[in-house]
Design an enzyme around this catalytic site. Structure first.
Site, PDB file in Angstrom:
ATOM      1  N   GLU A 282      -5.780  29.346   1.304  1.00  0.00           N
ATOM      2  CA  GLU A 282      -5.907  30.779   1.583  1.00  0.00           C
ATOM      3  C   GLU A 282      -4.796  31.585   0.898  1.00  0.00           C
ATOM      4  O   GLU A 282      -4.968  32.762   0.598  1.00  0.00           O
ATOM      5  CB  GLU A 282      -5.861  31.001   3.104  1.00  0.00           C
ATOM      6  CG  GLU A 282      -6.810  32.097   3.557  1.00  0.00           C
ATOM      7  CD  GLU A 282      -6.965  32.151   5.069  1.00  0.00           C
ATOM      8  OE1 GLU A 282      -8.033  31.774   5.549  1.00  0.00           O
ATOM      9  OE2 GLU A 282      -6.025  32.576   5.758  1.00  0.00           O
ATOM     10  N   HIS A 303     -11.605   3.694   2.087  1.00  0.00           N
ATOM     11  CA  HIS A 303     -12.969   3.163   2.058  1.00  0.00           C
ATOM     12  C   HIS A 303     -13.988   4.290   1.941  1.00  0.00           C
ATOM     13  O   HIS A 303     -15.148   4.118   2.301  1.00  0.00           O
ATOM     14  CB  HIS A 303     -13.213   2.315   3.313  1.00  0.00           C
ATOM     15  CG  HIS A 303     -12.227   1.199   3.408  1.00  0.00           C
ATOM     16  ND1 HIS A 303     -12.448  -0.032   2.846  1.00  0.00           N
ATOM     17  CD2 HIS A 303     -10.971   1.158   3.938  1.00  0.00           C
ATOM     18  CE1 HIS A 303     -11.382  -0.799   3.050  1.00  0.00           C
ATOM     19  NE2 HIS A 303     -10.467  -0.097   3.706  1.00  0.00           N
ATOM     20  N   LYS A 417     -16.472  38.485   6.911  1.00  0.00           N
ATOM     21  CA  LYS A 417     -16.184  39.002   8.267  1.00  0.00           C
ATOM     22  C   LYS A 417     -16.964  40.288   8.503  1.00  0.00           C
ATOM     23  O   LYS A 417     -17.568  40.478   9.548  1.00  0.00           O
ATOM     24  CB  LYS A 417     -14.692  39.308   8.419  1.00  0.00           C
ATOM     25  CG  LYS A 417     -13.814  38.129   8.744  1.00  0.00           C
ATOM     26  CD  LYS A 417     -12.441  38.653   9.154  1.00  0.00           C
ATOM     27  CE  LYS A 417     -11.437  37.557   9.361  1.00  0.00           C
ATOM     28  NZ  LYS A 417     -10.112  38.027   9.702  1.00  0.00           N
TER      29      LYS A 417
END
Ligand code: PA5
Length: 444
Positions: A282, A303, A417
């Protein structure tokens, strides 16, 4: 103490390595950023050992002691530091331990999503009467934190409980709806210093209250932070881990390494990688710059991911986080001594296996010419966590300067937003330009 090993990014050790000259040249370009950090301290450095910050939190100690559970309602920078502290500095089964085994300290939950199943499952576990809810939001407007606040307050009221006794807000010292409600209704409230942004706020009231509730020594956190601050504003690049981290990331970014992996070999340190992921993404992901931060867990992700890191696109820089003392150890049973696939393990400790797996993985990457760095925690401690947080906060600030971006804003988060507010019918957001098109194309 933390130890930093940068030798595996140097040209002497891998063909894609960096020269000392290259590193020193870019480090000298960051001199201005370091001067700024020294002389005109950014908020995240100013708050270290700040009496006001620590005292505001400690003033609630006695109130906390009357409860059994502490729930954080926040998201992003208002939650990830709390999670890293909780998972790292308390045993992994802390919330399942009895009050006696917890020394009377509180269970801690962090509700950082609005997945109704997730929220319900945490609420199911609580004895509501004995729970504090800490709503953390600097803006006091983030939909997720506000929705969860309304859910919880509604619940408290429907059980006839007094929200004033069980709520505490952590928010902007002056602005926002949480501040307003706190003042109108005399709800306990802590400040988020105005000059500290969400993802840099773990060592402010944001991270400290839930930490203190579960018995974490917040003074020690700041002690480690102070020492890191002293080291990370030095101009000598070889003695400043934050400067080295920033410069190495910058140089590799310029050479096309757009992915940075943080891989702790400890379940308890894993959430530091989550905290780092937000900080790096960010803060630096702007104007086409930045690196995609990836978290991986050793040995589990050997793995899952290591094939890709060794043999896939050559675009990564990998940071191993090593832990020397796991606090507990487990002996592997000495059984099946005639079975070669099992017998070599018998009699050894799990700490030995996990450490050697890290060394093997790191050596293989070096052999394949991939740059890696290593940070070693001698132990899990408040001091080391404080040190780690500040080192990476400084590295992010310096990297922002090198990348030419403002590490403290997040314009790319805002549009989503606003569209969400509009879709949810928040007044003032009806006219979002893209909304009509989005509704037509995606929602119908
Ligand atoms: O780092 C940031 O600024 C963000 O991630 C915020 O922490 C996040 O969006 C939550 O914001 P607020 O604390 O205002 O609810």
């Amino acid at each position: 103490m933390l130890r930093f090993d940068f030798s595996r990014v140097l040209i002497e050790n891998i063909p894609s390595g960096l020269t000392q000259d290259e590193i020193e040249k870019i480090a000298s370009k960051a001199a201005e950023a370091l001067d700024e950090m020294k002389n005109d301290q950014p908020g995240f450095l100013r708050i270290i050992n700040n009496a006001e910050v620590l005292e505001q939190v400690k003033a609630l100690q006695e109130w906390l002691s009357g409860f059994d559970s502490f729930v954080v309602l926040g998201i992003g920078g208002s939650a990830l530091g709390n999670i890293a502290l909780h998972k790292g500095l308390r045993p992994l089964n802390w919330n399942q331990m009895s009050s006696e085994d917890r020394g009377g300290y509180l269970r801690v939950y962090v509700v950082d999503n609005v997945d109704p199943d997730f929220v319900s499952s945490i609420l199911d576990e609580l004895d509501l009467r004995r729970t504090i809810f800490n709503v953390i939001s600097k803006s006091g407007s983030t939909a997720e934190a506000m929705a969860n606040y309304l859910v919880v307050r509604n619940l408290l009221e429907s059980f006839g409980l007094n929200p004033m006794e069980q709520l505490v807000f952590t928010t902007d010292p002056k602005k926002g709806v949480l501040r307003k409600i706190a003042e109108e209704e005399s709800i306990r409230v802590l400040d988020i210093p105005q000059d500290v942004g969400g993802r840099f706020s773990v060592l402010t009231q944001v991270g400290l209250l839930s930490a203190m509730a579960e018995g974490i020594d917040i003074d020690e956190l700041h002690k480690g932070a102070e020492e890191a601050k002293r080291r990370c504003i030095q101009s000598d690049v070889w003695n400043n881990p934050a400067l080295l981290i920033a410069v190495i990331h910058y140089l590799y970014h310029e050479k096309g390494r757009n992915v940075t992996v943080m891989m702790p070999y400890s379940n308890r340190l894993y959430y530091l990688a989550d905290w780092f992921r937000q900080l790096w993404a960010e803060s630096l992901g702007k104007n086409g710059k930045g690196q995609t931060p990836v978290k991986a867990l050793g040995t589990t992700d050997q793995h899952s991911q290591i094939q890709l890191y060794n043999d896939g696109p050559d675009d990564k820089l990998i940071t191993f986080i090593e832990l020397e003392d796991y606090s507990r150890d487990v002996l592997i049973g000495k059984l099946h001594e005639n079975e070669e696939v099992l017998s070599y393990l018998g009699g050894k400790k799990l700490s030995n296996l996990i450490r050697l797996e890290m060394i093997g993985t790191e050596a293989a990457l070096t052999e394949n010419g991939k740059p890696t760095m290593r940070i070693t925690f001698d132990e899990i401690s408040e001091y080391n966590f404080g040190y780690f947080f500040v080192t990476y906060e400084c590295a992010t600030a310096i990297a922002g300067y090198l990348f030419g971006v403002n590490p403290y804003d997040q314009p790319g988060v805002e549009l989503g937003k606003r569209i969400t507010y509009s879709l949810m019918g928040r007044s003032g957001y009806e006219g979002e330009v893209t909304l009509g098109r989005i509704k037509k194309q995606l929602l119908i």
